[in-house]
Scaffold this motif. Structure first.
Motif, short mmCIF file in Angstrom:
data_model
loop_
_atom_site.label_atom_id
_atom_site.label_comp_id
_atom_site.label_asym_id
_atom_site.label_seq_id
_atom_site.Cartn_x
_atom_site.Cartn_y
_atom_site.Cartn_z
N THR A 69 -36.87 9.77 2.36
CA THR A 69 -36.20 10.53 1.30
C THR A 69 -35.83 11.93 1.74
N ARG A 70 -36.19 12.26 3.00
CA ARG A 70 -35.96 13.59 3.57
C ARG A 70 -36.53 14.70 2.69
N GLY A 71 -37.74 14.43 2.22
CA GLY A 71 -38.49 15.42 1.45
C GLY A 71 -38.30 15.35 -0.04
N ASP A 72 -37.29 14.66 -0.50
CA ASP A 72 -37.03 14.54 -1.94
C ASP A 72 -37.71 13.26 -2.43
N ILE A 73 -39.06 13.32 -2.54
CA ILE A 73 -39.86 12.10 -2.70
C ILE A 73 -39.65 11.41 -4.05
N PHE A 74 -39.07 12.10 -5.03
CA PHE A 74 -38.84 11.48 -6.34
C PHE A 74 -37.42 10.92 -6.47
N ASN A 75 -36.69 10.94 -5.36
CA ASN A 75 -35.31 10.46 -5.36
C ASN A 75 -35.24 9.14 -4.60
N MET A 76 -34.77 8.09 -5.25
CA MET A 76 -34.70 6.77 -4.62
C MET A 76 -33.46 6.59 -3.74
N ALA A 77 -32.58 7.58 -3.71
CA ALA A 77 -31.34 7.46 -2.94
C ALA A 77 -31.60 7.88 -1.49
N PHE A 78 -31.95 6.90 -0.64
CA PHE A 78 -32.19 7.19 0.77
C PHE A 78 -30.89 7.55 1.47
N GLU A 79 -31.01 8.42 2.49
CA GLU A 79 -29.83 8.78 3.28
C GLU A 79 -29.31 7.57 4.05
N SER A 80 -30.24 6.78 4.61
CA SER A 80 -29.84 5.59 5.36
C SER A 80 -30.86 4.49 5.12
N PRO A 81 -30.74 3.75 4.01
CA PRO A 81 -31.72 2.69 3.74
C PRO A 81 -31.74 1.61 4.82
N THR A 82 -30.58 1.31 5.41
CA THR A 82 -30.54 0.30 6.47
C THR A 82 -31.31 0.77 7.70
N GLY A 83 -31.14 2.05 8.04
CA GLY A 83 -31.85 2.61 9.19
C GLY A 83 -33.36 2.59 8.98
N VAL A 84 -33.80 2.99 7.79
CA VAL A 84 -35.24 2.97 7.47
C VAL A 84 -35.76 1.54 7.50
N ALA A 85 -34.99 0.60 6.94
CA ALA A 85 -35.41 -0.80 6.95
C ALA A 85 -35.54 -1.33 8.38
N CYS A 86 -34.59 -0.99 9.24
CA CYS A 86 -34.66 -1.42 10.64
C CYS A 86 -35.89 -0.85 11.34
N ALA A 87 -36.18 0.42 11.08
CA ALA A 87 -37.35 1.06 11.70
C ALA A 87 -38.64 0.36 11.27
N LEU A 88 -38.74 0.04 9.98
CA LEU A 88 -39.93 -0.64 9.47
C LEU A 88 -40.01 -2.08 9.96
N ILE A 89 -38.87 -2.77 10.00
CA ILE A 89 -38.87 -4.16 10.49
C ILE A 89 -39.29 -4.20 11.96
N SER A 90 -38.89 -3.20 12.73
CA SER A 90 -39.28 -3.17 14.14
C SER A 90 -40.79 -3.11 14.29
N THR A 91 -41.48 -2.39 13.37
CA THR A 91 -42.94 -2.32 13.45
C THR A 91 -43.57 -3.68 13.15
N VAL A 92 -42.96 -4.42 12.23
CA VAL A 92 -43.48 -5.75 11.89
C VAL A 92 -43.29 -6.71 13.07
N ILE A 93 -42.11 -6.66 13.70
CA ILE A 93 -41.85 -7.53 14.86
C ILE A 93 -42.83 -7.22 15.98
N TRP A 94 -43.03 -5.92 16.25
CA TRP A 94 -43.93 -5.52 17.34
C TRP A 94 -45.36 -5.97 17.05
#
Length: 303
Positions: free
Chosen positions: A140-165
């Motif tokens: 959320t780039r510090g705006d923790i009460f805002n659900m509008a991510f700057e790049s939801p796809t990028g965050v999802a890819c980063a998290l999915i990479s941890t699951v694959i690893w």
């Protein structure tokens, strides 16, 4: 110099190289697509590891075994893992992708519950909440009460990479191949798939010598030399706990290099998020050591 001191030296060498790869990723991805970067880097690593096997005069019988395991392991690492990871680096600032990727240890602990029947302790839950709160701060780039991510796809890819690893390491618990042989076989299986994907996506595009040098660096040092150094450290150290904490040196060095080399301004939200992620990882290690003391097993490490 004692054997432990040599092992710590190898570990520090691996961590130093890992600290540079986020910068190399972003440097090359400025001109390359993720599939181009992973294909070139994997080819370089395959050549390096193959040369090392020849130098060691590895028993040919070892090289002929384990190809059934390599078929699925190579599809997970390097193919799936690095494609998703590089996609995250392509979509996010390097500091954000790097910080989120460090939660793979938490994914490992959480996935070991359904896959290996491990207990989920209060320490596991607390460390996960703390670290994933750090991911939320970064996403959320510090705006923790805002659900509008700057790049939801990028965050999802980063998290999915941890699951694959994490899945890769959990499924490899029964892999009895020597680590160097296993890594080379995985890359051998992966390369035809990667190059076919490059051809399917209209081949390689033009890019500078610097971008090419970055991809070679990734293959040689992130996928090759650092792997060998860390294996040497793990196999020579008397207690793995003596080197396990070295990994915490890497994130701050990576942030500094991304700032100095790539010119990324260090975001305050990334700093706070990274601090939370590292705090969670430290809590996890403390809880795991306490659990081992109270519930020792024949397979547990002395550390």
């Amino acid at each position: 110099m004692t054997q432990d001191q040599r092992a710590i030296g190898y570990g520090l060498g691996a961590v130093a190289l890992w600290s540079t790869v986020a910068t190399a990723f972003k440097w090359s991805l400025a001109e390359m697509r993720p599939i181009e970067l992973i294909s070139i880097a994997s080819t370089v690593s395959w050549v390096f590891l193959g040369g090392l096997l020849l130098y060691q005069r590895q028993d040919r019988r070892m090289l002929l075994r384990g190809w059934g395991t390599a078929l699925w392991a190579g599809m997970m690492n390097p193919v799936a893992y690095y494609l998703v990871l590089f996609a995250a680096y392509d979509l996010l600032p390097g500091q954000e992708a790097m910080a989120i990727n460090y939660t793979w240890a938490l994914a490992l602990a959480l996935l070991s519950v359904p896959l290996l029947g491990h207990r989920l302790t209060a320490g596991d839950m607390l460390s996960s909440l703390v670290s994933y709160f750090g991911v939320w701060v970064i996403a959320t780039r510090g705006d923790i009460f805002n659900m509008a991510f700057e790049s939801p796809t990028g965050v999802a890819c980063a998290l999915i990479s941890t699951v694959i690893w994490a899945l890769y390491w959990l499924l490899n618990r029964q892999d009895h191949r020597p680590p160097l042989v296993a890594q080379w076989q995985n890359f051998t299986v992966a390369l035809p798939v990667l190059w076919a994907l490059v051809a399917w996506q209209e081949g390689f595009h033009g890019y500078s010598t610097g971008a090419l040098a970055g991809s070679i660096y990734v293959g040689l040092f992130e996928m090759g030399v650092s792997f060998v150094l860390w294996q040497m450290a793990v196999h020579r150290i008397s207690r793995t706990s003596k080197i396990s904490n070295l990994i915490f040196l890497s994130p701050p060095i990576s942030l500094l290099l991304l700032h100095v080399v790539i010119g990324e301004p260090i975001s305050l939200s990334t700093l706070w998020g990274l601090m939370a992620i590292l705090a969670g990882l430290i809590l996890q290690q403390v809880a795991a050591r306490r659990d081992r003391r109270h519930h020792p097993t024949p397979l547990s490490d002395a550390g």
